[in-house]
Design a protein around this motif. Structure first.
Motif, PDB file in Angstrom:
ATOM      1  N   VAL A  39     -65.756  71.434  10.920  1.00 38.22           N
ATOM      2  CA  VAL A  39     -65.438  70.675   9.710  1.00 38.22           C
ATOM      3  C   VAL A  39     -64.048  70.054   9.834  1.00 38.22           C
ATOM      4  CG1 VAL A  39     -65.053  70.865   7.220  1.00 38.22           C
ATOM      5  CG2 VAL A  39     -66.927  72.127   8.281  1.00 38.22           C
ATOM      6  N   VAL A  40     -63.089  70.842  10.355  1.00 38.42           N
ATOM      7  CA  VAL A  40     -61.709  70.360  10.488  1.00 38.42           C
ATOM      8  C   VAL A  40     -61.651  69.162  11.444  1.00 38.42           C
ATOM      9  CG1 VAL A  40     -59.381  70.967  11.249  1.00 38.42           C
ATOM     10  CG2 VAL A  40     -60.771  72.648  10.020  1.00 38.42           C
ATOM     11  N   MET A  41     -62.341  69.280  12.589  1.00 41.57           N
ATOM     12  CA  MET A  41     -62.315  68.220  13.586  1.00 41.57           C
ATOM     13  C   MET A  41     -62.941  66.939  13.043  1.00 41.57           C
ATOM     14  SD  MET A  41     -60.674  68.244  16.152  1.00 41.57           S
ATOM     15  CE  MET A  41     -60.298  68.975  17.691  1.00 41.57           C
ATOM     16  N   ALA A  42     -64.087  67.075  12.351  1.00 41.90           N
ATOM     17  CA  ALA A  42     -64.774  65.904  11.799  1.00 41.90           C
ATOM     18  C   ALA A  42     -63.872  65.196  10.787  1.00 41.90           C
ATOM     19  CB  ALA A  42     -66.084  66.323  11.146  1.00 41.90           C
ATOM     20  N   THR A  43     -63.214  65.987   9.938  1.00 40.37           N
ATOM     21  CA  THR A  43     -62.329  65.397   8.932  1.00 40.37           C
ATOM     22  C   THR A  43     -61.125  64.748   9.602  1.00 40.37           C
ATOM     23  OG1 THR A  43     -62.982  67.247   7.538  1.00 40.37           O
ATOM     24  CG2 THR A  43     -61.211  65.849   6.712  1.00 40.37           C
ATOM     25  N   LEU A  44     -60.581  65.428  10.611  1.00 38.43           N
ATOM     26  CA  LEU A  44     -59.450  64.854  11.355  1.00 38.43           C
ATOM     27  C   LEU A  44     -59.830  63.510  11.974  1.00 38.43           C
ATOM     28  CD1 LEU A  44     -57.557  67.596  13.411  1.00 38.43           C
ATOM     29  CD2 LEU A  44     -56.627  66.009  11.717  1.00 38.43           C
ATOM     30  N   MET A  45     -61.066  63.436  12.477  1.00 41.34           N
ATOM     31  CA  MET A  45     -61.490  62.179  13.085  1.00 41.34           C
ATOM     32  C   MET A  45     -61.486  61.059  12.047  1.00 41.34           C
ATOM     33  SD  MET A  45     -64.976  61.016  14.923  1.00 41.34           S
ATOM     34  CE  MET A  45     -64.999  62.120  16.287  1.00 41.34           C
ATOM     35  N   SER A  46     -61.982  61.357  10.853  1.00 35.72           N
ATOM     36  CA  SER A  46     -61.984  60.336   9.803  1.00 35.72           C
ATOM     37  C   SER A  46     -60.568  59.950   9.393  1.00 35.72           C
ATOM     38  CB  SER A  46     -62.763  60.832   8.583  1.00 35.72           C
ATOM     39  OG  SER A  46     -64.138  60.700   8.839  1.00 35.72           O
ATOM     40  N   LEU A  47     -59.637  60.915   9.475  1.00 33.92           N
ATOM     41  CA  LEU A  47     -58.252  60.612   9.103  1.00 33.92           C
ATOM     42  C   LEU A  47     -57.510  59.863  10.209  1.00 33.92           C
ATOM     43  CD1 LEU A  47     -57.294  63.964   7.331  1.00 33.92           C
ATOM     44  CD2 LEU A  47     -57.409  61.711   6.251  1.00 33.92           C
ATOM     45  N   ILE A  48     -57.754  60.243  11.472  1.00 31.30           N
ATOM     46  CA  ILE A  48     -56.990  59.638  12.576  1.00 31.30           C
ATOM     47  C   ILE A  48     -57.619  58.324  13.045  1.00 31.30           C
ATOM     48  CG2 ILE A  48     -56.146  59.939  14.942  1.00 31.30           C
ATOM     49  CD1 ILE A  48     -56.114  62.958  14.442  1.00 31.30           C
ATOM     50  N   VAL A  49     -58.928  58.341  13.289  1.00 29.26           N
ATOM     51  CA  VAL A  49     -59.559  57.129  13.844  1.00 29.26           C
ATOM     52  C   VAL A  49     -59.939  56.168  12.720  1.00 29.26           C
ATOM     53  CG1 VAL A  49     -61.324  56.237  15.392  1.00 29.26           C
ATOM     54  CG2 VAL A  49     -60.441  58.528  15.736  1.00 29.26           C
ATOM     55  N   TYR A  50     -60.523  56.668  11.650  1.00 27.44           N
ATOM     56  CA  TYR A  50     -60.857  55.891  10.464  1.00 27.44           C
ATOM     57  C   TYR A  50     -61.540  54.581  10.823  1.00 27.44           C
ATOM     58  CZ  TYR A  50     -60.347  53.958   5.755  1.00 27.44           C
ATOM     59  OH  TYR A  50     -60.581  53.420   4.522  1.00 27.44           O
ATOM     60  N   ALA A  51     -62.763  54.661  11.336  1.00 29.55           N
ATOM     61  CA  ALA A  51     -63.372  53.434  11.848  1.00 29.55           C
ATOM     62  C   ALA A  51     -64.884  53.347  11.661  1.00 29.55           C
ATOM     63  CB  ALA A  51     -63.034  53.274  13.315  1.00 29.55           C
ATOM     64  N   GLY A  52     -65.423  53.955  10.615  1.00 28.82           N
ATOM     65  CA  GLY A  52     -66.836  53.760  10.297  1.00 28.82           C
ATOM     66  C   GLY A  52     -67.769  53.909  11.481  1.00 28.82           C
TER      67      GLY A  52
ATOM     68  N   LYS B   5     -59.018  70.681  22.663  1.00 32.94           N
ATOM     69  CA  LYS B   5     -57.847  69.936  23.122  1.00 32.94           C
ATOM     70  C   LYS B   5     -58.260  68.529  23.582  1.00 32.94           C
ATOM     71  CE  LYS B   5     -53.984  70.596  26.229  1.00 32.94           C
ATOM     72  NZ  LYS B   5     -53.635  71.251  27.480  1.00 32.94           N
ATOM     73  N   PHE B   6     -59.352  68.461  24.352  1.00 31.24           N
ATOM     74  CA  PHE B   6     -59.844  67.166  24.840  1.00 31.24           C
ATOM     75  C   PHE B   6     -60.248  66.271  23.672  1.00 31.24           C
ATOM     76  CE2 PHE B   6     -63.227  64.283  26.135  1.00 31.24           C
ATOM     77  CZ  PHE B   6     -62.685  63.702  27.265  1.00 31.24           C
ATOM     78  N   VAL B   7     -60.987  66.867  22.710  1.00 33.78           N
ATOM     79  CA  VAL B   7     -61.445  66.091  21.563  1.00 33.78           C
ATOM     80  C   VAL B   7     -60.244  65.539  20.791  1.00 33.78           C
ATOM     81  CG1 VAL B   7     -62.692  66.191  19.366  1.00 33.78           C
ATOM     82  CG2 VAL B   7     -63.605  67.373  21.355  1.00 33.78           C
ATOM     83  N   LEU B   8     -59.237  66.400  20.611  1.00 35.81           N
ATOM     84  CA  LEU B   8     -58.059  65.998  19.847  1.00 35.81           C
ATOM     85  C   LEU B   8     -57.333  64.827  20.521  1.00 35.81           C
ATOM     86  CD1 LEU B   8     -57.000  66.991  17.207  1.00 35.81           C
ATOM     87  CD2 LEU B   8     -55.361  68.434  18.410  1.00 35.81           C
ATOM     88  N   TRP B   9     -57.159  64.913  21.835  1.00 33.38           N
ATOM     89  CA  TRP B   9     -56.509  63.812  22.564  1.00 33.38           C
ATOM     90  C   TRP B   9     -57.318  62.528  22.474  1.00 33.38           C
ATOM     91  CZ3 TRP B   9     -51.722  63.277  23.365  1.00 33.38           C
ATOM     92  CH2 TRP B   9     -50.912  64.386  23.625  1.00 33.38           C
ATOM     93  N   THR B  10     -58.655  62.678  22.559  1.00 35.36           N
ATOM     94  CA  THR B  10     -59.511  61.492  22.451  1.00 35.36           C
ATOM     95  C   THR B  10     -59.342  60.847  21.076  1.00 35.36           C
ATOM     96  OG1 THR B  10     -61.073  62.678  23.819  1.00 35.36           O
ATOM     97  CG2 THR B  10     -61.855  60.653  22.814  1.00 35.36           C
ATOM     98  N   LEU B  11     -59.310  61.698  20.039  1.00 41.02           N
ATOM     99  CA  LEU B  11     -59.140  61.173  18.678  1.00 41.02           C
ATOM    100  C   LEU B  11     -57.831  60.416  18.564  1.00 41.02           C
ATOM    101  CD1 LEU B  11     -60.347  63.966  16.216  1.00 41.02           C
ATOM    102  CD2 LEU B  11     -61.624  62.165  17.371  1.00 41.02           C
ATOM    103  N   ILE B  12     -56.762  60.995  19.121  1.00 37.61           N
ATOM    104  CA  ILE B  12     -55.449  60.351  19.010  1.00 37.61           C
ATOM    105  C   ILE B  12     -55.447  59.004  19.749  1.00 37.61           C
ATOM    106  CG2 ILE B  12     -53.013  60.551  19.653  1.00 37.61           C
ATOM    107  CD1 ILE B  12     -53.359  63.626  19.080  1.00 37.61           C
ATOM    108  N   ALA B  13     -56.012  59.000  20.970  1.00 41.36           N
ATOM    109  CA  ALA B  13     -56.050  57.753  21.741  1.00 41.36           C
ATOM    110  C   ALA B  13     -56.873  56.681  21.022  1.00 41.36           C
ATOM    111  CB  ALA B  13     -56.631  58.019  23.131  1.00 41.36           C
ATOM    112  N   CYS B  14     -58.034  57.088  20.472  1.00 47.43           N
ATOM    113  CA  CYS B  14     -58.867  56.133  19.745  1.00 47.43           C
ATOM    114  C   CYS B  14     -58.164  55.659  18.475  1.00 47.43           C
ATOM    115  CB  CYS B  14     -60.209  56.753  19.374  1.00 47.43           C
ATOM    116  SG  CYS B  14     -61.256  57.033  20.797  1.00 47.43           S
ATOM    117  N   GLY B  15     -57.462  56.591  17.831  1.00 49.41           N
ATOM    118  CA  GLY B  15     -56.711  56.233  16.622  1.00 49.41           C
ATOM    119  C   GLY B  15     -55.660  55.188  16.927  1.00 49.41           C
TER     120      GLY B  15
END
Lengths: 235, 155
Positions: A39-52, B5-15
């Motif tokens: 849940v945390v990772m999915a939410t983080l993705m919406s917050l960081i990438v935010y790209a539908g 860790k990998f997922v987090l880095w990918t998210l940051i790079a994509c962000g």
């Protein structure tokens, strides 16, 4: 929608689009949870990438173990239409500070862009930082919250398509497209209708060669070029 | 799913790349003016992008072949467009859209064989030579089929 650019009217203007964010946000959360994201990772993705739509692709690429460079490149290509939308919007914020420009840009989405282009027709071609930023912030928070709810629901429901919620966004684009066409007086309705009609075969035949997410950028560029040519041909 | 860790880095790079696509035009256009031609070109972005985002949902892509039509979304679009023309109210348009698709899906669920088109691929594998000795691929409107249906098996 009226000519007011206050925070209040921004909240009012955003309300109809919130359905779209909630529907797709929940669907995304469910898909992310189903692919093994917390849940945390999915939410983080919406917050960081935010790209539908790019987030759906991102999850599926992560799930099959794609190298980071390919993932980043795909996400960039899918989102490169943001460049076009930001370029179009930036013209209305030239007098605002750089900080305000960056803030508007950071949270701009397909939906807030479409909404703002409609708003222009009511405000004599003006947009305000207050209005746009409120629309953007609301969308951002609703998107993140719905992702979180979806990821939690993901343990219970596995098929998000059942409820028809995924159509909320399509319906919203249909509505905003129609409203844009009847309200935008800078391009004649006839030319707008022709351009939109051309988009249908462009998308249909384009799908043979390019995946749907990248296709949006390509057909938008072609559509704009045809629009300019048509406008000059008819004048 | 790969490591956190990998997922987090990918998210940051994509962000970061997404953020740059969003803010660079704002930063650059603060300094430079776009030529009139480009501004005219961009004036078509709203309608073309919205039309593309809609039409893309009317098809199911099949790279290398003509896309299939997504009848559910196509049918649900009709009351949605009508609501747009008649009411011009975005909230109503969205609600009618959601209900329309839910009803269409219910109808499809009740009458499964009329609209669904199932694509199947069958490979017949020879254990001895470790190779595929026959393939079948085709579209079926039924969920279930019998081996007699496979008239075009190629060996």
């Amino acid at each position: 929608m009226n000519n007011s650019l206050s925070v209040d009217s921004a909240v009012k203007d955003t309300m109809p689009t919130v359905f779209g964010y909630i529907g797709i946000g929940i669907s995304f959360g469910i898909v992310a949870a189903a692919s093994g994201m917390s849940v945390v990772m999915a939410t983080l993705m919406s917050l960081i990438v935010y790209a539908g739509s790019a987030q759906f692709i991102l999850v599926s690429l992560l799930a099959i173990g794609t190298p980071i460079v390919s993932i980043v490149l795909s996400v960039f290509l899918v989102n490169s239409r943001m460049i076009l939308m930001s370029m179009t919007t930036a013209n209305f914020f030239k007098k605002n500070s750089l900080f305000e420009n960056i803030l508007i840009g950071s949270l701009i989405t397909d939906e807030s862009f479409a909404l703002s282009m409609n708003k222009l027709n009511f405000t004599d071609g003006k947009l305000s930082f207050k209005w746009f930023n409120t629309v953007n912030l609301l969308a951002y928070l609703v998107w993140a919250a719905s992702t979180m709810v979806g990821a939690m629901l993901g343990r219970i429901i596995s098929n998000p398509e059942k409820l028809g919620l995924d159509f909320a966004l399509v319906a919203m684009f249909i509505g905003l497209l129609y409203l844009q066409m009847i309200n935008d007086k800078s391009i004649s309705l006839k030319i707008q209708l022709i351009v939109v009609a051309i988009m249908l075969p462009l998308v249909y035949f384009g799908l043979i060669f390019i995946s749907s997410d990248l296709l949006i950028l390509v057909v938008t560029l072609i559509g704009c070029a045809l629009g300019v040519i048509l406008k000059h041909a008819f004048n | 799913m790969p490591s956190t860790k990998f997922v987090l880095w990918t998210l940051i790079a994509c962000g970061v790349v997404t953020l740059l696509s969003r803010i660079l035009p704002f930063i650059l256009l603060k300094k430079f003016n776009l030529p009139a031609k480009v501004v005219e070109f961009l004036s078509f972005v709203p309608i073309t992008i919205m039309a593309a985002l809609w039409f893309e949902n009317l098809f199911k892509p099949d790279i290398g072949h003509l896309p299939q039509i997504d009848y559910a979304n196509l049918i649900a679009s009709i009351p949605t467009v009508l609501t747009a023309v008649l009411t011009k109210k975005l909230s109503l348009i969205v609600i009618v859209g959601i209900i329309s698709l839910a009803l269409v899906r219910l109808a499809i669920w009740l009458v499964p064989s009329t609209i669904h088109n199932y694509k199947i691929n069958i490979f017949i594998f020879c254990k001895k030579t470790s190779s595929v000795i026959a393939t079948y691929s085709g579209h079926h409107v039924r969920r279930f089929f019998f081996i007699n249906d496979l008239t075009t098996i190629s060996v």
